[in-house]
Design a protein around this motif. Structure first.
Motif, PDB file in Angstrom:
ATOM      1  N   SER A 193       0.835  -1.210   0.000  1.00  0.00           N
ATOM      2  CA  SER A 193       0.000   0.000   0.000  1.00  0.00           C
ATOM      3  C   SER A 193       0.867   1.256   0.000  1.00  0.00           C
ATOM      4  O   SER A 193       0.551   2.222  -0.693  1.00  0.00           O
ATOM      5  CB  SER A 193      -0.958  -0.006   1.198  1.00  0.00           C
ATOM      6  N   THR A 194       1.966   1.262   0.755  1.00  0.00           N
ATOM      7  CA  THR A 194       2.853   2.428   0.772  1.00  0.00           C
ATOM      8  C   THR A 194       3.498   2.619  -0.594  1.00  0.00           C
ATOM      9  O   THR A 194       3.573   3.731  -1.118  1.00  0.00           O
ATOM     10  CB  THR A 194       3.941   2.265   1.846  1.00  0.00           C
TER      11      THR A 194
ATOM     12  N   VAL B 271       0.883   4.033  -2.999  1.00  0.00           N
ATOM     13  CA  VAL B 271       0.625   5.463  -2.786  1.00  0.00           C
ATOM     14  C   VAL B 271       1.797   6.288  -3.318  1.00  0.00           C
ATOM     15  O   VAL B 271       1.591   7.311  -3.975  1.00  0.00           O
ATOM     16  CB  VAL B 271       0.368   5.761  -1.285  1.00  0.00           C
TER      17      VAL B 271
ATOM     18  N   VAL C 252       0.034  12.416   0.668  1.00  0.00           N
ATOM     19  CA  VAL C 252      -1.275  12.420   1.316  1.00  0.00           C
ATOM     20  C   VAL C 252      -1.488  13.726   2.066  1.00  0.00           C
ATOM     21  O   VAL C 252      -2.575  14.284   2.064  1.00  0.00           O
ATOM     22  CB  VAL C 252      -1.407  11.216   2.281  1.00  0.00           C
ATOM     23  N   ASN C 253      -0.434  14.244   2.694  1.00  0.00           N
ATOM     24  CA  ASN C 253      -0.578  15.402   3.585  1.00  0.00           C
ATOM     25  C   ASN C 253      -0.239  16.745   2.942  1.00  0.00           C
ATOM     26  O   ASN C 253      -0.851  17.744   3.260  1.00  0.00           O
ATOM     27  CB  ASN C 253       0.318  15.213   4.821  1.00  0.00           C
TER      28      ASN C 253
ATOM     29  N   GLU D 164       1.549   6.531  -7.050  1.00  0.00           N
ATOM     30  CA  GLU D 164       0.501   7.482  -7.465  1.00  0.00           C
ATOM     31  C   GLU D 164       0.984   8.923  -7.328  1.00  0.00           C
ATOM     32  O   GLU D 164       0.725   9.752  -8.207  1.00  0.00           O
ATOM     33  CB  GLU D 164      -0.753   7.280  -6.619  1.00  0.00           C
ATOM     34  N   VAL D 165       1.689   9.213  -6.235  1.00  0.00           N
ATOM     35  CA  VAL D 165       2.197  10.566  -6.018  1.00  0.00           C
ATOM     36  C   VAL D 165       3.232  10.914  -7.093  1.00  0.00           C
ATOM     37  O   VAL D 165       3.197  12.003  -7.676  1.00  0.00           O
ATOM     38  CB  VAL D 165       2.800  10.701  -4.599  1.00  0.00           C
TER      39      VAL D 165
ATOM     40  N   SER E  11       1.097  18.233  -0.863  1.00  0.00           N
ATOM     41  CA  SER E  11       1.553  17.952  -2.230  1.00  0.00           C
ATOM     42  C   SER E  11       2.795  18.750  -2.613  1.00  0.00           C
ATOM     43  O   SER E  11       3.615  18.281  -3.401  1.00  0.00           O
ATOM     44  CB  SER E  11       0.428  18.202  -3.229  1.00  0.00           C
TER      45      SER E  11
ATOM     46  N   ALA F 103       5.156   8.959  -0.126  1.00  0.00           N
ATOM     47  CA  ALA F 103       3.775   8.508   0.083  1.00  0.00           C
ATOM     48  C   ALA F 103       3.105   9.326   1.182  1.00  0.00           C
ATOM     49  O   ALA F 103       1.969   9.771   1.026  1.00  0.00           O
ATOM     50  CB  ALA F 103       3.764   7.025   0.442  1.00  0.00           C
ATOM     51  N   GLN F 104       3.824   9.533   2.276  1.00  0.00           N
ATOM     52  CA  GLN F 104       3.245  10.288   3.391  1.00  0.00           C
ATOM     53  C   GLN F 104       3.006  11.741   3.009  1.00  0.00           C
ATOM     54  O   GLN F 104       1.949  12.295   3.277  1.00  0.00           O
ATOM     55  CB  GLN F 104       4.164  10.217   4.598  1.00  0.00           C
TER      56      GLN F 104
END
Length: 125
Positions: A49-50, A53, A95-96, A56-57, A98, A91-92
């Motif tokens: 999952s990490t 993500v 999400v938080n 995707e980023v 961009s 990844a982190q």
């Protein structure tokens, strides 16, 4: 007299059942500590999952810079040249924040190996 002899014999018999009293300080029983728990070896892979993500980023950031192109191969270059810690960070941040994710991706893109990979992809596209 019989009573005294009977009580004496009885007390001698009972004296054999009692543990002798020591005049020295009692010692604590030796207790072996439990063996240390086996430490988990550091993981050499990110969980899926990490990694997903992070991909995707990176795709999103590459698409901003290369509009209309298939950014998959470019993303592969970044993913290959980023460390596990960097991918986790991307990844982190993706999400938080961009803008922070964009700078993290840019750090990886500026590496010579990533730049060479991107140049090869651009030459074949």
């Amino acid at each position: 007299m019989r009573l005294i002899l009977s009580l004496g014999a009885l007390s001698l018999a009972l004296a054999g059942c009692v543990a002798p009293v020591s005049t020295t300080a009692p010692t604590a029983p030796v207790v072996n500590p439990p063996p240390p728990a086996a430490a988990q070896p550091p993981s050499n892979t990110l969980d899926s999952s990490t990694r997903s993500v992070a991909r995707e980023v990176v795709n999103r950031e590459m698409a901003k810079r290369l509009p209309g192109r298939n950014v998959g191969p470019y993303t592969d270059c970044v993913m290959t040249n980023a460390s596990m810690a960097e991918l986790s960070d991307i990844a982190q941040r993706g999400v938080n924040d961009s803008s922070a994710a964009a700078s993290s991706v840019a750090v990886v893109v500026q590496r010579p190996a990533a730049t060479q990979c991107i140049a090869k992809v651009a030459a074949t596209a």
